[in-house]
Motif scaffolding. Structure first.
Motif, mmCIF file in Angstrom:
data_model
loop_
_atom_site.group_PDB
_atom_site.id
_atom_site.type_symbol
_atom_site.label_atom_id
_atom_site.label_comp_id
_atom_site.label_asym_id
_atom_site.label_seq_id
_atom_site.Cartn_x
_atom_site.Cartn_y
_atom_site.Cartn_z
ATOM 1 N N ARG A 124 25.618 95.878 -18.296
ATOM 2 C CA ARG A 124 25.519 95.120 -17.049
ATOM 3 C C ARG A 124 25.282 93.629 -17.331
ATOM 4 N N ASP A 125 24.776 93.341 -18.527
ATOM 5 C CA ASP A 125 24.585 91.947 -18.948
ATOM 6 C C ASP A 125 25.890 91.487 -19.615
ATOM 7 N N LEU A 126 26.855 91.113 -18.772
ATOM 8 C CA LEU A 126 28.185 90.770 -19.294
ATOM 9 C C LEU A 126 28.165 89.610 -20.285
ATOM 10 N N PRO A 127 27.414 88.537 -20.024
ATOM 11 C CA PRO A 127 27.416 87.426 -20.996
ATOM 12 C C PRO A 127 26.992 87.869 -22.396
ATOM 13 N N SER A 128 25.946 88.688 -22.498
ATOM 14 C CA SER A 128 25.491 89.164 -23.811
ATOM 15 C C SER A 128 26.519 90.087 -24.445
ATOM 16 N N MET A 129 27.125 90.931 -23.623
ATOM 17 C CA MET A 129 28.128 91.860 -24.129
ATOM 18 C C MET A 129 29.327 91.096 -24.696
ATOM 19 N N ILE A 130 29.791 90.109 -23.954
ATOM 20 C CA ILE A 130 30.965 89.332 -24.392
ATOM 21 C C ILE A 130 30.640 88.533 -25.654
ATOM 22 N N LYS A 131 29.420 88.044 -25.735
ATOM 23 C CA LYS A 131 28.970 87.320 -26.931
ATOM 24 C C LYS A 131 29.030 88.249 -28.149
ATOM 25 N N ASP A 132 28.646 89.504 -27.945
ATOM 26 C CA ASP A 132 28.697 90.503 -29.009
ATOM 27 C C ASP A 132 30.146 90.805 -29.401
ATOM 28 N N LEU A 133 31.011 90.954 -28.405
ATOM 29 C CA LEU A 133 32.423 91.268 -28.668
ATOM 30 C C LEU A 133 33.091 90.159 -29.481
ATOM 31 N N ARG A 134 32.667 88.924 -29.228
ATOM 32 C CA ARG A 134 33.274 87.785 -29.912
ATOM 33 C C ARG A 134 33.052 87.853 -31.431
ATOM 34 N N LYS A 135 31.991 88.554 -31.852
ATOM 35 C CA LYS A 135 31.642 88.611 -33.280
ATOM 36 C C LYS A 135 32.405 89.702 -34.035
ATOM 37 N N HIS A 136 33.123 90.552 -33.316
ATOM 38 C CA HIS A 136 33.744 91.706 -33.968
ATOM 39 C C HIS A 136 35.235 91.802 -33.660
ATOM 40 N N LYS A 137 35.987 92.254 -34.635
ATOM 41 C CA LYS A 137 37.414 92.533 -34.412
ATOM 42 C C LYS A 137 37.533 93.982 -33.948
ATOM 43 N N PHE A 138 37.302 94.198 -32.669
ATOM 44 C CA PHE A 138 37.308 95.569 -32.151
ATOM 45 C C PHE A 138 38.730 96.054 -31.930
ATOM 46 N N THR A 139 38.949 97.311 -32.321
ATOM 47 C CA THR A 139 40.292 97.890 -32.243
ATOM 48 C C THR A 139 40.412 98.948 -31.147
ATOM 49 N N GLY A 140 39.268 99.375 -30.596
ATOM 50 C CA GLY A 140 39.269 100.350 -29.511
ATOM 51 C C GLY A 140 38.195 100.023 -28.500
ATOM 52 N N PHE A 141 38.404 100.458 -27.267
ATOM 53 C CA PHE A 141 37.437 100.176 -26.200
ATOM 54 C C PHE A 141 37.382 101.395 -25.283
ATOM 55 N N VAL A 142 36.167 101.884 -25.041
ATOM 56 C CA VAL A 142 35.991 103.042 -24.166
ATOM 57 C C VAL A 142 35.200 102.591 -22.936
ATOM 58 N N GLY A 143 35.819 102.695 -21.756
ATOM 59 C CA GLY A 143 35.140 102.207 -20.559
ATOM 60 C C GLY A 143 35.526 102.983 -19.323
ATOM 61 N N LEU A 144 35.293 102.373 -18.175
ATOM 62 C CA LEU A 144 35.697 102.961 -16.904
ATOM 63 C C LEU A 144 36.034 101.861 -15.920
ATOM 64 N N ASN A 145 36.624 102.229 -14.796
ATOM 65 C CA ASN A 145 37.268 101.299 -13.877
ATOM 66 C C ASN A 145 36.412 100.089 -13.515
ATOM 67 N N THR A 146 35.161 100.323 -13.079
ATOM 68 C CA THR A 146 34.333 99.201 -12.628
ATOM 69 C C THR A 146 34.064 98.198 -13.753
#
Length: 564
Positions: free
Chosen positions: A287-309
């Motif tokens: 729910r803390d999108l800024p922190s999550m996006i900051k984390d994503l920026r540090k990694h070369k992620f190849t898969g993502f598991v989520g849901l519509n919202t």
């Protein structure tokens, strides 16, 4: 629906069968994977990574402590109330290695919900985050829980960082209310004691329960689905079969924003990723999108598991849109209906298609999925390997292809039954192993399945069936709509009338007249809402699924209050 109908519906190279007896139990899977991928990263969180070797060593320490310092016996239940932290897989796999049954518990539960789950499951032990310690203090005396282990957010980080992060969480952010639980132990102390002893891997039967997973409870009192070792191993192999052509072993990084205590994330990240030796990037608070996006920026992620919202929220964030998506190979959606507009926007921004599946707690959870090689938006795909589906009418008769009715599932991932609820089990699970899902669906000629709606969410307007999913799908195509939900409310003339709730995107505007006009252009007259309400937010579950029931209950209370 016979097996032959499904066999030619699978894309070339996609297995139609798995062997659920390939492993005798989860202990065997864990041991093989952790030895095979010992030096590969398994879980990353808060800047620290545990390898598969680390997971095996630490889970062994926890298992050894349970076996040598407590009275807990194989088959006893242990409640685990943790968010996505490195502690979670260590505790869960340690408990399973000791032969205990894991009772996944939502950290956002109220004391009432905790007390019900602990007593219903007969839990004898609890592992919880210090942030929830004050709730555990109130609940534990009213339950059979005798052993309590507490951990803080940063307990697995290096000493200085651990002290800093835990202090900020406790004293600056004030996220840890004071509590006192007599005889409670600290997880790090427990692991230190356990490390001095040797763990003895329990050897449960395939049909023994591994996880007692409680359903969300949005349609009544939460029930525990008994998921066996065989159920979870089957679903792990079914998920692996789906991904085999798209993901490589031991070299992928999969983003895990959904809570591991939810069966969708548990099976995918703790089971399917384990057998493939890949790394899970744990997001503690999505729910803390800024922190999550900051984390994503540090990694070369190849898969993502989520849901519509979550997909919608991320696509609306400019910082997310500016990330590097070139390594992204696969995106999986489940947990709630995926709206076509959300899927198309995700693909436009990230370049990756979303592969939507369907499942429920009772199916461990994956029952159907869109093959990555042949995604058909708007459907939940085809049954996973070794799984059959059929559609039935109100009397339980199987319906032909193309007709709408209740979706039923049969396969090795279908639960053993509801814990201590024989009558509830009989209502959904027949002697032949067919599970009634409560979802209204149809099977297309090509074998792809289309969910129409939840049986209990269906709205009846003047005798016509109206499905909220269809209305919400139309509303989601309005550019100004961020979130939406449709429910039925009592109406003297039509039995039920449609009411829609809308959250408008920040900085944009929308009127009731515009909403009604858009619906009239895209829906038959009886499907057009009579009532429109704009809100700042909508009630959601812990994984972001909009709670139509909560909205409906609110409306019924308003109506009752007005009548009195």
């Amino acid at each position: 629906m016979n097996e032959n109908f499904w066999k030619d519906k699978y894309p070339e190279g996609l297995p139609t069968e798995i062997n659920p007896d390939q492993y005798p139990n989860i202990q065997a899977v864990l041991k093989e994977s952790c030895q095979r991928f010992a030096d590969k990263p398994a879980f990353t969180n808060l800047g620290k990574t545990l390898t598969y070797g680390d997971i095996y060593r630490l889970s062994g320490d926890f298992a050894a402590w349970l076996q040598n310092y407590t009275d807990l016996q194989p088959g006893d239940r242990i409640a685990v109330q943790l968010p996505n932290l490195l502690q979670y897989p260590v505790v869960v796999f340690g408990a399973i290695r000791a032969g205990l049954v894991v009772v996944n518990t939502n950290p956002l539960y109220t004391t009432r919900e905790m007390e019900h789950q602990f007593n219903d499951s007969g839990a004898k032990a609890l592992v919880c985050l210090a942030n929830m310690g004050h709730l555990a203090e109130a609940v534990v005396p009213n339950t059979g829980v005798k052993t309590v282990i507490v951990t803080e957010v940063a307990d697995f980080l290096p000493p200085l960082k651990r002290l800093l992060v835990n202090s900020v969480v406790k004293y600056v952010k004030k996220m840890v209310p004071a509590f006192h639980i007599p005889n409670a132990l600290k997880l790090n102390d427990v692991l230190a004691l356990g490390s001095k002893k040797a763990a003895r891997n329990a050897n449960p039967d395939a049909e023994d329960m591994a996880v007692l997973q409680y359903t969300g409870g949005t349609t009544g009192v939460a029930k525990g689905a008994m998921l066996t070792h065989r159920n979870l191993i089957a679903n792990m192999l079914q998920a692996q079969a789906i991904m085999a052509s798209n993901l490589d072993e031991g070299s992928e990084t999969i983003v895990a924003p959904l809570p591991l205590y939810h069966i969708y994330a548990f099976t995918f990240h703790c089971m399917a990723m384990m057998i493939t030796g890949n790394n899970n990037l744990l997001i503690t608070n999505p729910r803390d999108l800024p922190s999550m996006i900051k984390d994503l920026r540090k990694h070369k992620f190849t898969g993502f598991v989520g849901l519509n919202t979550l997909f919608v929220a991320l696509c609306n964030d400019v910082n997310f849109r500016n990330l590097d998506f070139s390594p992204l190979k696969m995106t999986i959606s489940g947990g709630m209906a995926l709206q076509v507009s959300a899927a198309e926007r995700w693909t436009q921004i990230t370049g990756a298609q979303i592969c939507e599946g369907f499942g429920m707690t009772e199916t461990s959870p994956v029952a159907t999925v869109n093959p990555i090689q042949k995604i058909q938006l708007g459907t939940i795909g085809i049954p996973v390997a070794s799984t059959l589906c059929k559609i039935i009418d109100e009397d339980g008769n199987e319906l032909p292809i193309g007709e709408t009715g209740e979706l039923c599932v049969k396969g090795p991932q279908v639960m053993k039954g509801y814990w201590q609820r024989e009558e509830d089990t009989k209502e959904v699970l027949d002697a032949a192993g067919w599970l009634r899902t409560g979802d209204i669906a149809l099977i297309q000629e090509d074998g792809y399945i289309r969910i129409v709606d939840r049986k209990k969410d269906m709205i009846l307007v003047s005798g016509f069936n109206v499905y909220p999913n269809e209305i919400e799908e139309v509303l989601a195509t309005l550019p100004s709509v961020l979130q939406c939900a449709a429910i039925g409310i009592p109406d003297e003339k039509t039995g039920e009338a449609i009411k829609v709730f809308i959250v408008v995107r920040p900085g944009e505007s929308l009127t009731k007249e515009q909403v009604i006009a858009h619906m009239r252009s895209n829906l038959t007259g009886y499907k057009v809402a009579r009532h429109v309400e704009f809100r700042d937010e909508l009630p959601t579950t812990n994984v972001g699924k909009i709670l139509r029931r909560s909205l409906r209950d609110e409306e019924l209370k308003k109506i009752a209050a007005a009548a009195s």
